[in-house]
Design a protein around this motif. Structure first.
Motif, mmCIF file in Angstrom:
data_model
loop_
_atom_site.group_PDB
_atom_site.id
_atom_site.type_symbol
_atom_site.label_atom_id
_atom_site.label_comp_id
_atom_site.label_asym_id
_atom_site.label_seq_id
_atom_site.Cartn_x
_atom_site.Cartn_y
_atom_site.Cartn_z
ATOM 1 N N VAL A 194 0.401 49.604 -15.646
ATOM 2 C CA VAL A 194 -0.707 49.255 -14.735
ATOM 3 C C VAL A 194 -2.020 49.747 -15.307
ATOM 4 O O VAL A 194 -3.016 49.022 -15.354
ATOM 5 C CB VAL A 194 -0.458 49.850 -13.330
ATOM 6 C CG1 VAL A 194 -1.718 49.782 -12.482
ATOM 7 C CG2 VAL A 194 0.677 49.120 -12.636
ATOM 8 N N PHE A 195 -2.028 50.987 -15.790
ATOM 9 C CA PHE A 195 -3.256 51.575 -16.325
ATOM 10 C C PHE A 195 -3.769 50.766 -17.515
ATOM 11 O O PHE A 195 -4.945 50.411 -17.581
ATOM 12 C CB PHE A 195 -2.979 53.020 -16.736
ATOM 13 C CG PHE A 195 -4.194 53.747 -17.225
ATOM 14 C CD1 PHE A 195 -5.123 54.248 -16.321
ATOM 15 C CD2 PHE A 195 -4.437 53.916 -18.581
ATOM 16 C CE1 PHE A 195 -6.253 54.905 -16.752
ATOM 17 C CE2 PHE A 195 -5.576 54.563 -19.024
ATOM 18 C CZ PHE A 195 -6.479 55.069 -18.113
ATOM 19 N N ILE A 196 -2.846 50.453 -18.439
ATOM 20 C CA ILE A 196 -3.272 49.754 -19.665
ATOM 21 C C ILE A 196 -3.749 48.339 -19.357
ATOM 22 O O ILE A 196 -4.849 47.926 -19.763
ATOM 23 C CB ILE A 196 -2.117 49.735 -20.697
ATOM 24 C CG1 ILE A 196 -1.864 51.158 -21.205
ATOM 25 C CG2 ILE A 196 -2.456 48.810 -21.868
ATOM 26 C CD1 ILE A 196 -0.639 51.272 -22.090
ATOM 27 N N ILE A 197 -2.931 47.576 -18.620
ATOM 28 C CA ILE A 197 -3.300 46.181 -18.344
ATOM 29 C C ILE A 197 -4.590 46.113 -17.520
ATOM 30 O O ILE A 197 -5.508 45.346 -17.840
ATOM 31 C CB ILE A 197 -2.145 45.459 -17.608
ATOM 32 C CG1 ILE A 197 -0.927 45.313 -18.528
ATOM 33 C CG2 ILE A 197 -2.595 44.099 -17.079
ATOM 34 C CD1 ILE A 197 -1.045 44.250 -19.584
ATOM 35 N N ALA A 198 -4.682 46.939 -16.470
ATOM 36 C CA ALA A 198 -5.883 46.911 -15.622
ATOM 37 C C ALA A 198 -7.117 47.272 -16.444
ATOM 38 O O ALA A 198 -8.167 46.617 -16.334
ATOM 39 C CB ALA A 198 -5.728 47.858 -14.443
ATOM 40 N N PHE A 224 -5.291 38.076 -12.174
ATOM 41 C CA PHE A 224 -4.291 38.527 -13.147
ATOM 42 C C PHE A 224 -3.934 39.994 -12.903
ATOM 43 O O PHE A 224 -2.760 40.357 -12.794
ATOM 44 C CB PHE A 224 -4.833 38.339 -14.577
ATOM 45 C CG PHE A 224 -3.825 38.631 -15.645
ATOM 46 C CD1 PHE A 224 -3.036 37.613 -16.156
ATOM 47 C CD2 PHE A 224 -3.653 39.914 -16.133
ATOM 48 C CE1 PHE A 224 -2.093 37.871 -17.143
ATOM 49 C CE2 PHE A 224 -2.717 40.188 -17.110
ATOM 50 C CZ PHE A 224 -1.933 39.158 -17.615
ATOM 51 N N ILE A 225 -4.958 40.838 -12.783
ATOM 52 C CA ILE A 225 -4.720 42.269 -12.526
ATOM 53 C C ILE A 225 -3.940 42.426 -11.222
ATOM 54 O O ILE A 225 -2.939 43.144 -11.151
ATOM 55 C CB ILE A 225 -6.052 43.042 -12.421
ATOM 56 C CG1 ILE A 225 -6.873 42.896 -13.696
ATOM 57 C CG2 ILE A 225 -5.797 44.514 -12.120
ATOM 58 C CD1 ILE A 225 -8.225 43.577 -13.620
ATOM 59 N N LEU A 226 -4.400 41.717 -10.203
ATOM 60 C CA LEU A 226 -3.797 41.833 -8.871
ATOM 61 C C LEU A 226 -2.309 41.487 -8.902
ATOM 62 O O LEU A 226 -1.458 42.274 -8.457
ATOM 63 C CB LEU A 226 -4.549 40.893 -7.914
ATOM 64 C CG LEU A 226 -4.024 40.821 -6.494
ATOM 65 C CD1 LEU A 226 -4.194 42.160 -5.823
ATOM 66 C CD2 LEU A 226 -4.751 39.743 -5.708
ATOM 67 N N THR A 227 -1.995 40.305 -9.444
ATOM 68 C CA THR A 227 -0.610 39.852 -9.436
ATOM 69 C C THR A 227 0.264 40.754 -10.291
ATOM 70 O O THR A 227 1.377 41.110 -9.900
ATOM 71 C CB THR A 227 -0.537 38.400 -9.953
ATOM 72 O OG1 THR A 227 -1.480 37.623 -9.237
ATOM 73 C CG2 THR A 227 0.845 37.808 -9.748
ATOM 74 N N PHE A 228 -0.258 41.151 -11.459
ATOM 75 C CA PHE A 228 0.524 42.014 -12.335
ATOM 76 C C PHE A 228 0.893 43.319 -11.617
ATOM 77 O O PHE A 228 2.043 43.760 -11.654
ATOM 78 C CB PHE A 228 -0.237 42.311 -13.628
ATOM 79 C CG PHE A 228 0.503 43.231 -14.546
ATOM 80 C CD1 PHE A 228 1.505 42.733 -15.370
ATOM 81 C CD2 PHE A 228 0.251 44.596 -14.551
ATOM 82 C CE1 PHE A 228 2.223 43.576 -16.192
ATOM 83 C CE2 PHE A 228 0.973 45.448 -15.377
ATOM 84 C CZ PHE A 228 1.955 44.927 -16.200
ATOM 85 N N CYS A 229 -0.091 43.924 -10.949
ATOM 86 C CA CYS A 229 0.169 45.192 -10.260
ATOM 87 C C CYS A 229 1.200 44.990 -9.158
ATOM 88 O O CYS A 229 2.164 45.749 -9.049
ATOM 89 C CB CYS A 229 -1.118 45.733 -9.660
ATOM 90 S SG CYS A 229 -2.256 46.323 -10.891
#
Lengths: 479, 479
Positions: free
Chosen positions: B130-134, B157-162
């Motif tokens: 989460v930290f890296i992608i966000a 993208f950030i939202l769905t990934f998390c």
């Protein structure tokens, strides 16, 4: 042939070399972006941190069971609420919390009303409520004042109202759901605001403050350089390439809408540093507007730098001295104003420069009256005349910027600058220095003493020492 | 005393009269808003309709059971995706769908990796992902090109990934959840796009097209009126109040950023009306930019309308005739260009006006050469000279606008305008009419015949009949 093939291979989109070049280019652009404003890198870390914190909060079973599925609203809230500046984050967070609260209450009421109307009436009433509320609130979003500060809240109002009123649960469940939603939204908003505010905060108010100062400074830089640049042309008779450092003022022409949105966000920010909660952000916009008016005039001046029709050197030499003084003194005045705003002090350091530029403008008028008569081709004169005329306008504009900055300084309670007692130096034309000694244009009783009477003609500005006694108002030292 | 009390009562914020007045004022403002642009009312209805449709879809049990809780994502999607214009709605919808798809897939992968690492490693890995992608995606959002078109997609993208990677479910459940999420997001996006596109669509491309034309027209209106307005002052010696209709050009000065964001949204729009999918929106921005350059010059001209220092009437009368012709011919040329763009035709109707303005500019130059010598006060001349000099610049600018409009017309495949055969009338100065008969400036072989040779000096423009045979290229009627 070989070389042509080689070139074709180079240009083919599938070429691995080209692909690698693209990737390297992209990486370099990213590096440049981070170098330009390292706060962007820090912001990215902050978003990652806030999301990780809230995700872990959601992930661990005990907490997860406490909040149930609604806990994902905390993650969602962080993603959409966390913005670059404290003002934007705080504005969105408050909007979201308030909208969730009011729309939740209204949604529960609507849901209760709908269930009371029986099996058949329920979907009809729910659909009607959704249609009416969504329609009205969407229309309200078009009102400029609401759009400027509460647009996001309005959006969340519609969202929460629909989700709560439409949910097919029983009344008690709906109330519970509403409470859960509100608490997770509050959790997410607070996490965002706390991380945004306490880890390297970006205050949009400070950014606006600095941008206003920088914009004034950019105009100052142009004006300081304009004289030399314009009259450089006359020496070899050809217009020169525009110097890029002078062209920085161009961004001021179009910065209006950005300044407005920054002021709207800055209003959300609490007291920070030297900025109070109700800092007069509107005054910044006013200073920005007069600065932009000045930039429009500078844009016209700039056109004469590369204009094809140019007054011949002999005509321009007539006005060279005074034009250079007007332009550079206005430039210095603007730079002093910018520096005073940046330091948040109430300074009168720009006043002598404005006086100098006004005096030079008067002198230029008499030069035009007396010396242009030697030239018979009036077409050759009008170009130089237009530049002179624009410079008169620039003097007026500089005064307006000074007035607006003065009003900002008093409303924002900028500190009074300490009288300059020590070895601070001030650039003044030798003529003005003499005038100031005789007290005609004396600003705050600054007594200036000319250290040398023999100054070169056109560049008649000289560093002078200004010393004064704060009690008896008499000069401390005669150098 | 009574009256004072009465006034106090009036001013009290709690006064019911004042409250009622405020409410009435607010209602009137709402009415005004709807009247200004009725599309805003229609848009509000459309949002209500789309939300009602999706809500009912969610409400009815069979569908509700099919999609489960994820169905609320459909409502959420409609609320955030439905925008005023088709371009914005389509852009957001596509961004949201694509981001949900890719982030969902990546999230499932991340979730799987995390679960493989065991009980203790799982939360650490999830937090790290989460930290890296966000962090990375947040930083990518700062790249201007991505910000312009894919900002919303990056956010989603950030939202769905998390949400996907953090969810504490088993693998099969996560895949099912991802599928549900995607299908409801697609449903919501499609509902928004369908309602937005098929019920009274607002095409942002059409808005941009019209705004560019309107901006050029506003400058034309100013220039057509400028001559009369400027020389009106000379008659009574006092500057007059700026006419409000002339001041409409002011909006052009600051429309740059709005045009850019409109072009970004227009790129999402499919083929509609006369606009293709890959309509050259960039060319509109170029036309907009040269128009704005022209507006900066007009801003300087406008300053001379209310300037305190004015050339005396006798000086201004020297240049009155030619200045009025230049300004009004440039104005007509710009209005013709605006009208051609608005109608999407490739027209050369502006050319004769540009030729006229150029000829008048040449004449003005000789007038200045010959007549200014009668005046001894050169300071009085420079103001009028500056206006003349600005008008020369305006002629150059008008040509640039014409060139940019021509390039737009050819790249956007505007239709060729039909040759004007019937009783179309054209305003030309008598001199230019004669020139055109002799074929020097003839545009499309339009033959103009001067109906009267005795024209008043300064206002030497006259309506002339232009008729031509399309086959033999000879005049049809000699009037």
């Amino acid at each position: 042939m070989v070389s042509s093939n080689h070139e074709n291979a180079k240009q083919s989109p599938a070429s691995p070399k080209r692909q690698r070049g693209k990737i390297v280019g992209f990486a370099l652009r990213l590096k440049e972006l981070g170098k330009d404003d390292p706060r962007k890198i820090i912001h990215s870390f902050k978003v990652g941190l806030a999301l990780t914190l809230v995700s872990l909060f959601y992930y661990f079973k005990p907490l997860y069971e406490g909040f149930g599925l609604a806990a994902m609203w905390a993650i969602l809230t962080v993603v959409v609420v966390f913005e670059f500046s404290v003002g934007a984050t705080l504005g969105k967070g408050l909007n979201r919390m308030l909208a969730t609260l009011t729309a939740g209450a209204l949604g529960i009421g609507a849901h209760r009303l709908a269930t009371l109307s029986g099996e058949t009436g329920e979907p009809i009433l729910v659909a009607l409520f959704v249609f009416i509320i969504a329609g009205i609130v969407t229309f309200l979003r078009f009102i400029p004042q609401i759009k400027a500060r509460y647009d996001y809240g309005m959006l969340i109002f519609i969202l929460t109202f629909c989700l709560i009123s439409v949910s097919g649960y029983r009344d008690e469940e709906v109330i519970e759901m509403g409470f859960e939603r509100l608490s997770t939204v509050v959790l997410g908003s607070c996490a965002s605001v706390v991380v945004c505010t306490f880890i390297c905060p970006v205050w949009i108010g400070v950014d606006l403050h600095n941008q206003i100062a920088t914009n004034i400074e950019k105009l100052g830089i142009f004006l300081e350089g304009f004289g030399d640049e314009y009259f450089k042309i006359s020496e070899d008779g050809q217009p020169i390439n525009k110097s890029s450092s002078l062209q920085r003022y161009k961004t001021v022409l179009t910065s209006g809408s950005k300044e407005e949105s920054m002021a709207n966000l800055a209003r959300w920010e609490p007291c920070h540093g030297k900025f109070r909660f109700r800092h007069p952000w509107n005054e910044y916009l006013k200073v920005g507007n007069v600065t932009r008016q000045c930039a429009f005039k500078i844009e016209s001046l700039n056109n004469y730098l590369t204009s094809e029709i140019q007054s011949p050197p002999e005509v321009r030499n007539i006005i060279k001295g005074e034009c250079t003084v007007i332009s550079s003194e206005c430039g210095k005045a603007l730079k002093e104003l910018a520096s005073a705003i940046r330091k948040m002090i109430e300074s009168s350091a720009a006043e002598p420069h404005i006086s100098n530029s006004k005096a030079a403008a008067e002198k230029l008028k008499s030069v035009i009256r007396s010396s242009f008569s030697k030239h018979r081709d009036y077409l050759e004169i009008i170009q130089a005349g237009a530049v002179a005329s624009l410079l008169f306008e620039v003097v007026k504009c500089t005064e307006e910027v000074a007035d607006a900055a003065q009003k900002l300084a008093s409303l924002a309670h900028f500190k009074n600058a300490k009288p300059r007692v020590t070895s601070e130096k001030q650039e003044l034309s030798s003529q003005e220095a003499v005038k100031q000694v005789s007290g005609i244009n004396a600003a705050h009783h600054v007594i200036t003493i000319n250290s040398s009477q023999s100054l070169p003609g056109s560049e008649n500005s000289k560093r002078l020492d200004c010393r004064i006694c704060r009690l008896c108002k008499k000069p401390l030292t005669w150098l």
